[in-house]
Every structure is written in C-alpha cells, then in structure tokens.
Design a protein around this motif. Structure first.
Motif, PDB file in Angstrom:
ATOM      1  N   VAL A 138       0.796  -0.957   0.247  1.00  0.00           N
ATOM      2  CA  VAL A 138       0.002   0.108   0.066  1.00  0.00           C
ATOM      3  C   VAL A 138       0.986   1.114   0.110  1.00  0.00           C
ATOM      4  CG1 VAL A 138      -1.710  -1.277   1.209  1.00  0.00           C
ATOM      5  CG2 VAL A 138      -0.247   0.520   1.989  1.00  0.00           C
ATOM      6  N   ARG A 139       0.352   2.394  -0.299  1.00  0.00           N
ATOM      7  CA  ARG A 139       1.031   3.845  -0.560  1.00  0.00           C
ATOM      8  C   ARG A 139       1.071   3.481   1.553  1.00  0.00           C
ATOM      9  NH1 ARG A 139       2.327   6.646  -3.938  1.00  0.00           N
ATOM     10  NH2 ARG A 139       2.356   8.459  -2.672  1.00  0.00           N
ATOM     11  N   ARG A 140       1.939   4.712   1.853  1.00  0.00           N
ATOM     12  CA  ARG A 140       2.780   4.629   2.446  1.00  0.00           C
ATOM     13  C   ARG A 140       1.609   5.486   3.644  1.00  0.00           C
ATOM     14  NH1 ARG A 140       7.407   3.821   5.898  1.00  0.00           N
ATOM     15  NH2 ARG A 140       8.071   3.036   3.614  1.00  0.00           N
ATOM     16  N   ASP A 141       1.560   6.334   3.126  1.00  0.00           N
ATOM     17  CA  ASP A 141       0.343   7.719   3.369  1.00  0.00           C
ATOM     18  C   ASP A 141      -0.816   7.446   3.572  1.00  0.00           C
ATOM     19  OD1 ASP A 141      -0.477   7.539   0.588  1.00  0.00           O
ATOM     20  OD2 ASP A 141       0.340   9.282   0.078  1.00  0.00           O
ATOM     21  N   ARG A 142      -1.076   5.975   3.335  1.00  0.00           N
ATOM     22  CA  ARG A 142      -2.924   5.363   3.830  1.00  0.00           C
ATOM     23  C   ARG A 142      -2.330   4.855   5.442  1.00  0.00           C
ATOM     24  NH1 ARG A 142      -6.493   1.577   4.099  1.00  0.00           N
ATOM     25  NH2 ARG A 142      -8.439   1.487   2.808  1.00  0.00           N
ATOM     26  N   ALA A 144      -1.811   2.189   6.134  1.00  0.00           N
ATOM     27  CA  ALA A 144      -1.654   0.888   7.319  1.00  0.00           C
ATOM     28  C   ALA A 144      -1.230   0.773   7.576  1.00  0.00           C
ATOM     29  CB  ALA A 144      -2.389   0.167   6.027  1.00  0.00           C
ATOM     30  N   ASP A 149      -5.921  -3.319   8.929  1.00  0.00           N
ATOM     31  CA  ASP A 149      -5.926  -2.130   9.071  1.00  0.00           C
ATOM     32  C   ASP A 149      -6.511  -1.869   7.544  1.00  0.00           C
ATOM     33  OD1 ASP A 149      -4.581  -1.118  10.753  1.00  0.00           O
ATOM     34  OD2 ASP A 149      -2.392  -0.947  10.380  1.00  0.00           O
ATOM     35  N   LEU A 150      -7.199  -2.604   6.979  1.00  0.00           N
ATOM     36  CA  LEU A 150      -7.588  -2.111   5.602  1.00  0.00           C
ATOM     37  C   LEU A 150      -9.015  -2.778   5.056  1.00  0.00           C
ATOM     38  CD1 LEU A 150      -4.703  -4.521   3.777  1.00  0.00           C
ATOM     39  CD2 LEU A 150      -4.854  -1.924   3.554  1.00  0.00           C
ATOM     40  N   ALA A 153     -11.593  -1.547   1.841  1.00  0.00           N
ATOM     41  CA  ALA A 153      -9.881  -1.229   1.086  1.00  0.00           C
ATOM     42  C   ALA A 153      -9.927  -2.403  -0.581  1.00  0.00           C
ATOM     43  CB  ALA A 153      -8.768  -1.742   1.459  1.00  0.00           C
ATOM     44  N   ASP A 199      -6.655  -0.010  -3.398  1.00  0.00           N
ATOM     45  CA  ASP A 199      -6.357   0.816  -2.323  1.00  0.00           C
ATOM     46  C   ASP A 199      -4.843  -0.103  -2.111  1.00  0.00           C
ATOM     47  OD1 ASP A 199      -7.972   2.345  -2.520  1.00  0.00           O
ATOM     48  OD2 ASP A 199      -9.440   0.861  -1.010  1.00  0.00           O
ATOM     49  N   TYR A 222       6.156   3.610  -0.407  1.00  0.00           N
ATOM     50  CA  TYR A 222       4.893   2.247  -0.497  1.00  0.00           C
ATOM     51  C   TYR A 222       5.668   1.716   0.660  1.00  0.00           C
ATOM     52  CZ  TYR A 222       3.760   4.101  -4.697  1.00  0.00           C
ATOM     53  OH  TYR A 222       2.873   4.750  -6.002  1.00  0.00           O
TER      54      TYR A 222
END
Length: 347
Positions: A138-142, A144, A149-150, A153, A199, A222
């Motif tokens: 996932v993208r780090r800024d998400r 998770a 945590d998803l 998604a 996501d 990521y």
C-alpha cells in the motif's frame, strides 16, 4: 516454533518425502521419457514469469535472468551439460499449470506455491527453491501497517493465484469486507495498482519487493506487510508420471544447496575437484555418485555449480545483497545457518 517456521518445515518434510501420486496422472508421460525427449530436442523448456525482476525476466539484451531462471539453467547444466540449453516460456498465473500438464513445458520453476490441491491435480512439486509469504503493498501515506488496517479497501489481484484464496480468507477471517479488483495478467494487475485503481496490491512478498524496487517511481512511498502468518513454499513442479524426471529436477535443486553446504562455488570448484573429501569427490564426479541412478553423467552436479553457482550465489545475485531487491535470506538460509533450506546428502 513460530507458525511460519512450523509450516515451512512441514512443507520441506513433504518435499523430502516426494508427496504426490507419481503413477501417471493427468498429462503424465511414461516413466523415463522426459529426459530422452529433452536430450533429443537439445534444450529444456521452462515456464517463466512474464516479467518479475529477480525471479524471471529478460534483461535489456533479451537474456533471461532471475532465481527461477537460474533454477532452470541448473537443470539444463545437469542434463545437457550447458546452462544455456534452456528456453523460457512466459506464462500468466492462469496458464502456468495447464502448460505443464499439457506438455508445453518440461518444468515449471515460476514462483508457484506448493499446495496440496495443486499436488493432487496432475503435477508433482519437487523441492522448494524459495520460501515466501503473501503480502499487501500500500502507499505509505495510507497509514496501513497490517492486514487489519485495510477494512473496506479495494485490492488488485491476479486471477489464477494462491493470493486469490489468501485474499478471500483474510477478508473473511478478519471481517474486513475487502473488494477484489481482478486482472488476468501480472502487468495489468501492477499497472492498475500504480494508477490508483486499487488501495492495495496482493501477491507474494518477494514479487512485491521486485515491483517496489523496479517499478515504483518512489519506492519509499510504499510499504509491504504480511497478509497472514503462513509460509509459502515456492516450488518448481513437473508432470506426474515420470519418476526419473521428478528425481532429476529434485536433485538439481538439491545440488545447489549441497554445493553451498560444502563450500563449493563457481570460483573454487575446479580446484576442489582434487579434494580428498569423499563428499566433495562424489559431488564433483571424481568418485561414483548418483549420476548413473539419475541417468546423468557423473559430473552433473559439478556442472551446475561451475556454470550456475551454489544456492547462496544464485540467491545473492538475483534477489539478495547483490541485487536491486536486497531481500534478506531469512528462512532461505541453510538449516545450519538458521533457515529451513535443508540439503539432502549425496551419500
């Protein structure tokens, strides 16, 4: 013992026991015919990834490279005396098993997870050449950092993969209500993720490391984390029905491990042919070993290490410290070094 180590060890024990019906299943060929066919043809046909850097992909000059590619080259060196007498057939996740069952390829060393359902369906798994786990990227800024945590998604996934089953199990077990976005090919799945259609991306963690290192514009943007705590044994497979070929492929993988165990490398194996050590002498063919029983020349294992390398060398240059991926050895270390790669003695 952790769940990962326990499951990985169980997979290896099954490998050593040759789990699976070897008595002429679907698509099987009569015993002993595969080797004769390959020798008459002059090359080994191997199933390959479509483009997974580190495991199977052509370089900018069209020369195939990767850990799975080197596994195939090791088999070619053993049976034909030349690592480059190998041909690579790019296959999708959907195509790979049927291509093996129908005889389009001789061996499938293409990031394929050993499962009992697959083992019972016309193919035999040999020895694992890489232990892995299914992961999410996932993208780090998400924000998770674990599967839990998803919730809700959307997840890009390639059809025909074990990841489909893992995805469904993880979503159900953790009540995450994940939404699959399914694609037929590796490229389409990855492109969809990077274009923002999903996501998360789910597949083998090693493949995610390859994607992150080679395709992401900013790899630091990521993160990768496990989907669950199950170890997967990525294992080259052959068709059921030819025990000689089954044994040859197992032995070729084992020779890379035994070579590392004995300290034999591409750089020193010629000098070590003069060794007094009986294990080394059997390995290099200076004394009778298992070559005759396999239907190969006595120096078949020597040719593997001389031309391709031992397992440690192959690992390091393709996915380890000498590669762009830099995946730690972890479970893929020899058993003596704390991993679960267990060399089978030649004696």
């Amino acid at each position: 013992m952790t769940p990962r180590l326990l499951l990985g060890t169980a997979a290896l024990i099954l490998a050593l026991g040759g789990c699976g019906d070897r008595g002429g299943g679907a698509g099987g060929s009569p015993a002993g015919k595969t080797l004769a066919t390959i020798q008459a043809r002059g090359y080994v046909r191997c199933g390959a990834s479509q483009s997974t850097i580190g495991f199977g992909a052509p370089d900018d000059k069209g020369y195939w490279r990767g850990l799975d590619v080197d596994t195939c080259r090791a088999i070619a060196a053993a049976v034909l005396g030349d690592r480059d007498k190998a041909r690579f057939v790019p296959l999708t996740g959907q195509q790979r098993l049927s291509a093996l069952q129908t005889g389009e390829i001789d061996v499938l060393p293409r990031t394929t997870t050993w499962t009992l359902a697959r083992d019972a369906n016309g193919i035999n798994f040999t020895l694992p050449n890489f232990y892995d786990y299914t992961g999410f990227m996932v993208r780090r800024d998400r924000g998770a950092r674990r599967a839990q945590d998803l919730s809700g998604a959307s997840v890009c996934i390639q059809t025909g993969s074990v990841s489909e089953v893992t995805f469904a199990d993880v979503s159900r077990r953790n009540r995450l209500n994940l939404h699959p976005v399914v694609f037929d090919t590796t490229q389409a799945t990855r492109q969809a993720f990077f274009s923002g259609r999903c996501d998360a991306l789910i597949t083998d963690a090693s493949a995610l490391a390859s994607v992150k290192a080679t395709l992401a514009k900013d790899s630091d943007a990521y993160v990768i984390f496990p989907a669950d705590d199950v170890v997967e044994a990525l294992t080259p497979a052959v068709r059921q029905g030819d025990e000689q070929w089954f044994d040859i492929v197992k032995a070729s993988i084992d020779a890379m491990l035994v070579g590392e165990q004995l300290g034999l490398t591409q750089g020193n194996i010629d000098a070590r042919r003069r060794s007094d050590d009986p294990d080394v002498r059997r390995f290099v063919g200076a004394e009778p070993g298992v070559g005759s029983a396999l239907g190969l020349k006595q120096d078949w294992a020597y040719q593997i290490v001389r031309q391709v390398g031992n397992y440690g060398e192959i690992y390091d240059r393709n996915v380890g410290s000498g590669s762009a991926l830099k995946i730690p050895r972890g479970l893929n270390r020899l058993q003596r070094d704390g991993g679960i790669m267990l060399p089978i003695p030649f004696s």
